[in-house]
Write an enzyme that holds these catalytic residues in place. Structure first.
Site, PDB file in Angstrom:
ATOM      1  N   TYR A 193     -17.052-100.773  -7.726  1.00  6.55           N
ATOM      2  CA  TYR A 193     -17.913-100.025  -8.645  1.00  6.55           C
ATOM      3  C   TYR A 193     -17.406-100.157 -10.082  1.00  6.55           C
ATOM      4  O   TYR A 193     -18.143-100.568 -10.976  1.00  6.55           O
ATOM      5  CB  TYR A 193     -17.924 -98.557  -8.227  1.00  6.55           C
ATOM      6  CG  TYR A 193     -18.827 -97.665  -9.043  1.00  6.55           C
ATOM      7  CD1 TYR A 193     -20.212 -97.735  -8.936  1.00  6.55           C
ATOM      8  CD2 TYR A 193     -18.294 -96.722  -9.925  1.00  6.55           C
ATOM      9  CE1 TYR A 193     -21.040 -96.899  -9.676  1.00  6.55           C
ATOM     10  CE2 TYR A 193     -19.117 -95.881 -10.666  1.00  6.55           C
ATOM     11  CZ  TYR A 193     -20.485 -95.972 -10.536  1.00  6.55           C
ATOM     12  OH  TYR A 193     -21.305 -95.144 -11.273  1.00  6.55           O
ATOM     13  N   ASN A 236     -19.200 -87.135 -14.869  1.00  6.81           N
ATOM     14  CA  ASN A 236     -19.680 -86.411 -13.672  1.00  6.81           C
ATOM     15  C   ASN A 236     -20.909 -85.560 -13.973  1.00  6.81           C
ATOM     16  O   ASN A 236     -20.870 -84.711 -14.875  1.00  6.81           O
ATOM     17  CB  ASN A 236     -18.581 -85.495 -13.117  1.00  6.81           C
ATOM     18  CG  ASN A 236     -17.431 -86.300 -12.551  1.00  6.81           C
ATOM     19  OD1 ASN A 236     -16.732 -86.992 -13.284  1.00  6.81           O
ATOM     20  ND2 ASN A 236     -17.238 -86.219 -11.243  1.00  6.81           N
ATOM     21  N   TYR A 281      -9.180 -81.937  -2.398  1.00  2.66           N
ATOM     22  CA  TYR A 281      -8.316 -83.107  -2.183  1.00  2.66           C
ATOM     23  C   TYR A 281      -7.104 -83.022  -3.103  1.00  2.66           C
ATOM     24  O   TYR A 281      -7.235 -82.689  -4.288  1.00  2.66           O
ATOM     25  CB  TYR A 281      -9.090 -84.410  -2.451  1.00  2.66           C
ATOM     26  CG  TYR A 281     -10.305 -84.614  -1.557  1.00  2.66           C
ATOM     27  CD1 TYR A 281     -10.442 -83.961  -0.330  1.00  2.66           C
ATOM     28  CD2 TYR A 281     -11.330 -85.490  -1.937  1.00  2.66           C
ATOM     29  CE1 TYR A 281     -11.558 -84.162   0.469  1.00  2.66           C
ATOM     30  CE2 TYR A 281     -12.446 -85.690  -1.140  1.00  2.66           C
ATOM     31  CZ  TYR A 281     -12.560 -85.021   0.058  1.00  2.66           C
ATOM     32  OH  TYR A 281     -13.669 -85.222   0.846  1.00  2.66           O
ATOM     33  N   GLN A 289      -6.287 -82.075 -10.364  1.00  2.00           N
ATOM     34  CA  GLN A 289      -7.039 -83.112 -11.087  1.00  2.00           C
ATOM     35  C   GLN A 289      -8.256 -82.457 -11.751  1.00  2.00           C
ATOM     36  O   GLN A 289      -8.780 -81.471 -11.239  1.00  2.00           O
ATOM     37  CB  GLN A 289      -7.457 -84.264 -10.144  1.00  2.00           C
ATOM     38  CG  GLN A 289      -8.522 -83.959  -9.117  1.00  2.00           C
ATOM     39  CD  GLN A 289      -7.976 -83.378  -7.825  1.00  2.00           C
ATOM     40  OE1 GLN A 289      -6.987 -82.668  -7.820  1.00  2.00           O
ATOM     41  NE2 GLN A 289      -8.642 -83.672  -6.709  1.00  2.00           N
TER      42      GLN A 289
HETATM   43  N1  UDP Z   1     -13.027 -83.793  -4.327  1.00  2.77           N
HETATM   44  C1  UDP Z   1     -12.473 -82.754  -3.569  1.00  2.77           C
HETATM   45  N2  UDP Z   1     -13.103 -82.395  -2.430  1.00  2.77           N
HETATM   46  C2  UDP Z   1     -14.233 -82.964  -1.986  1.00  2.77           C
HETATM   47  C3  UDP Z   1     -14.799 -84.021  -2.745  1.00  2.77           C
HETATM   48  C4  UDP Z   1     -14.163 -84.414  -3.903  1.00  2.77           C
HETATM   49  O1  UDP Z   1     -11.440 -82.176  -3.936  1.00  2.77           O
HETATM   50  O2  UDP Z   1     -14.742 -82.545  -0.912  1.00  2.77           O
HETATM   51  C5  UDP Z   1     -12.365 -84.173  -5.575  1.00  2.77           C
HETATM   52  C6  UDP Z   1     -12.055 -85.655  -5.694  1.00  2.77           C
HETATM   53  O3  UDP Z   1     -10.790 -85.946  -5.112  1.00  2.77           O
HETATM   54  C7  UDP Z   1     -12.062 -85.849  -7.201  1.00  2.77           C
HETATM   55  C8  UDP Z   1     -13.091 -84.830  -7.698  1.00  2.77           C
HETATM   56  O4  UDP Z   1     -13.250 -83.901  -6.641  1.00  2.77           O
HETATM   57  O5  UDP Z   1     -10.812 -85.524  -7.747  1.00  2.77           O
HETATM   58  C9  UDP Z   1     -14.432 -85.445  -8.025  1.00  2.77           C
HETATM   59  O6  UDP Z   1     -14.809 -86.262  -6.953  1.00  2.77           O
HETATM   60  P1  UDP Z   1     -16.232 -86.954  -6.823  1.00  2.77           P
HETATM   61  O7  UDP Z   1     -16.257 -87.658  -5.507  1.00  2.77           O
HETATM   62  O8  UDP Z   1     -17.293 -85.950  -7.081  1.00  2.77           O
HETATM   63  O9  UDP Z   1     -16.339 -88.035  -7.988  1.00  2.77           O
HETATM   64  P2  UDP Z   1     -15.312 -88.784  -8.957  1.00  2.77           P
HETATM   65  O10 UDP Z   1     -15.259 -87.950 -10.176  1.00  2.77           O
HETATM   66  O11 UDP Z   1     -13.961 -88.901  -8.299  1.00  2.77           O
HETATM   67  O12 UDP Z   1     -15.956 -90.100  -9.165  1.00  2.77           O
END
Ligand code: UDP
Length: 311
Positions: free
Chosen positions: A146, A175, A205, A210
């Protein structure tokens, strides 16, 4: 005579909101989508008089009759879970797909706008991210199909701008959330809201420290519309500069839904960016744009939508 906008990925989350906005602003829209992660349900409410749907995979060339004034290239899986599930399709739509979309814009003498992303910045060493920052991206990691496709898309878009004098725009989208996201696309907003509404554990996660900055979809598409109509050809960040840790975001969802769900911790995915926040000085200055919908309002609207989908 109405202007016509071709929107690739028009049946997806952002694409469908763009179809709606262009129709509301008096345009005809051609929505082109292969329905890999999009759905015709996302555009079923729109006035068919102004909307033409073409089921097509933009990685394959296509000829479209009639005049086109704007080409917006939004086709691509956009969730880390989705692009891991469709790695080659993701790499192709951000390379061959961008080439074909640029080809249409050139043939029709249309303005072109590509959906780029904050992933361009990778796991950034500069914070907040300004457009001049070149990023810190792993070219072979699990997000690379991506990230690198989007970086290539930016490069190809600038090449068309410089070599063919095409009017091109690049929006770096941070986001974004709102109605018509897929509830199971694996991103944090649908995951947390779904888990909260179902009374399931909320899966944070890593340690949840983060950060992300969440922009409500109506704000985002307004910024994109203004960028398209501007005369600025270099990348512009569009996103909400209010930064949250993911742990705090989980707490907001728990509070706002009134759920009894508890937070549990899961391993952090590889190459998950540690911090992300747009510097939107350029958008403010050039487009007189900034987000208007705060997190509480946006989450309340989005939760209402997901509630209706779950029942
Ligand atoms: N995340 C989380 N739990 C979830 C899904 C995502 O803690 O069930 C965290 C993920 O590790 C990241 C952030 O939320 O740090 C945003 O994740 P997302 O998949 O929405 O998109 P990204 O910003 O990473 O592209």
């Amino acid at each position: 005579m109405k202007s016509t906008a071709l929107i690739t990925g028009g049946a997806g989350f952002l694409g469908s909101h763009l179809c709606e906005l262009f129709i509301n602003r008096g345009c005809k829209v051609i929505c082109l989508d292969n329905l890999l992660t999009g759905s015709k349900d996302n555009i079923s409410h729109l006035n068919k008089k102004d909307l033409e749907f073409i089921k097509h995979d933009i990685t394959k060339p296509v000829k479209i009759a009639g005049k086109i004034d704007y080409v917006l290239h939004f086709a691509s899986p956009a969730s880390p879970v989705d692009y891991a599930e469709h790695p080659i399709k993701t790499a192709k739509v951000g390379s061959l797909g961008t080439h074909n979309a640029l080809g249409i814009a050139k043939a029709k003498k249309a303005s072109f706008l590509m959906a780029s992303t904050s992933e361009i910045y990778g796991d950034p060493h500069e914070h907040p991210q300004v457009e001049e920052y070149w990023g810190n991206v792993n070219s072979i990691g699990p997000r690379s199909m991506y990230d690198e496709a989007k970086r290539f898309s930016e490069a190809l878009t600038m090449a068309y701008h410089r070599a063919h004098n095409l009017d091109t725009k690049i929006v770096r989208i941070f986001n974004t959330y709102g109605e018509r996201m897929q509830i199971n696309d694996g991103r944090v907003v649908p995951n947390f809201i779904y888990q909260a509404l179902k009374g399931q554990n909320i899966t944070v996660y890593g340690n949840g420290k983060q950060t992300r900055s969440f922009c409500y979809v109506s704000d985002l598409v307004e910024g994109i519309y203004r960028l398209l109509l501007s005369d600025y050809n270099l990348p512009v960040n569009i996103g909400n500069p209010t930064e949250n840790t993911i742990l705090d975001f989980a707490k907001v969802i728990i509070k706002m839904t009134g759920t009894k769900s508890r937070i549990i911790y899961k391993p952090i995915p590889v190459d998950d960016p540690k911090q992300r926040c747009p510097d939107i000085t350029k958008a403010r200055k050039l487009l007189h744009w900034e987000p208007k919908v705060d997190l509480e309002e946006g989450i309340s609207r989005t939760t209402k939508y997901f509630r209706s989908k779950i029942k």
